[in-house]
Design a protein around this motif. Sequence first.
Motif, PDB file in Angstrom:
ATOM      1  N   GLY A  53       0.789  -1.234   0.000  1.00  0.00           N
ATOM      2  CA  GLY A  53       0.000   0.000   0.000  1.00  0.00           C
ATOM      3  C   GLY A  53       0.814   1.274   0.000  1.00  0.00           C
ATOM      4  O   GLY A  53       0.506   2.210  -0.723  1.00  0.00           O
ATOM      5  N   LYS A  54       1.879   1.326   0.793  1.00  0.00           N
ATOM      6  CA  LYS A  54       2.669   2.558   0.858  1.00  0.00           C
ATOM      7  C   LYS A  54       3.333   2.859  -0.483  1.00  0.00           C
ATOM      8  O   LYS A  54       3.518   4.017  -0.845  1.00  0.00           O
ATOM      9  N   MET A  55       3.684   1.817  -1.249  1.00  0.00           N
ATOM     10  CA  MET A  55       4.280   2.035  -2.572  1.00  0.00           C
ATOM     11  C   MET A  55       3.210   2.302  -3.622  1.00  0.00           C
ATOM     12  O   MET A  55       3.432   3.043  -4.570  1.00  0.00           O
ATOM     13  N   ARG A  56       2.057   1.690  -3.467  1.00  0.00           N
ATOM     14  CA  ARG A  56       0.983   1.829  -4.451  1.00  0.00           C
ATOM     15  C   ARG A  56       0.568   3.284  -4.583  1.00  0.00           C
ATOM     16  O   ARG A  56       0.225   3.747  -5.663  1.00  0.00           O
ATOM     17  N   ARG A  57       0.600   4.017  -3.485  1.00  0.00           N
ATOM     18  CA  ARG A  57       0.186   5.414  -3.515  1.00  0.00           C
ATOM     19  C   ARG A  57       1.290   6.350  -3.974  1.00  0.00           C
ATOM     20  O   ARG A  57       1.028   7.436  -4.452  1.00  0.00           O
ATOM     21  N   ARG A  58       2.557   5.950  -3.798  1.00  0.00           N
ATOM     22  CA  ARG A  58       3.664   6.866  -4.077  1.00  0.00           C
ATOM     23  C   ARG A  58       4.425   6.567  -5.364  1.00  0.00           C
ATOM     24  O   ARG A  58       4.961   7.473  -5.977  1.00  0.00           O
TER      25      ARG A  58
END
Length: 109
Positions: A53-58
């Motif tokens: 999730g943290k990479m999916r948004r950034r």
Amino acid sequence: MARKDRGRDRKGEMPLPNEEEGTMLCVVRRNLGGGFLEVFCKDGEIYKAWIPGKMRRRAWMREGDVILFLPWGSKDMKGEVVYRYLRDEVKKLIDMGLITEDFIEEGME
């Protein structure tokens, strides 16, 4: 209106593949949707990679991107994306001899 910093000047060192951790370099073949990618790895296998999730948004993943991948070690050939390399970092990986341009082209087929 100020532009967002797009991560061009990342802090710290870029992570490298590590056999002890089990990470390896892969090329994104296609986006499967639902937070998953199809990736072609250095071991010649095709895996299904989950984007946390943290990479999916950034960090947007596109076909042809080079990533650091951690397989889960199960029979279903899945794992997760640890890091996405920028263009200049990919050039450094090529200069270090960790990957070749042929590997990137082969991953796109």
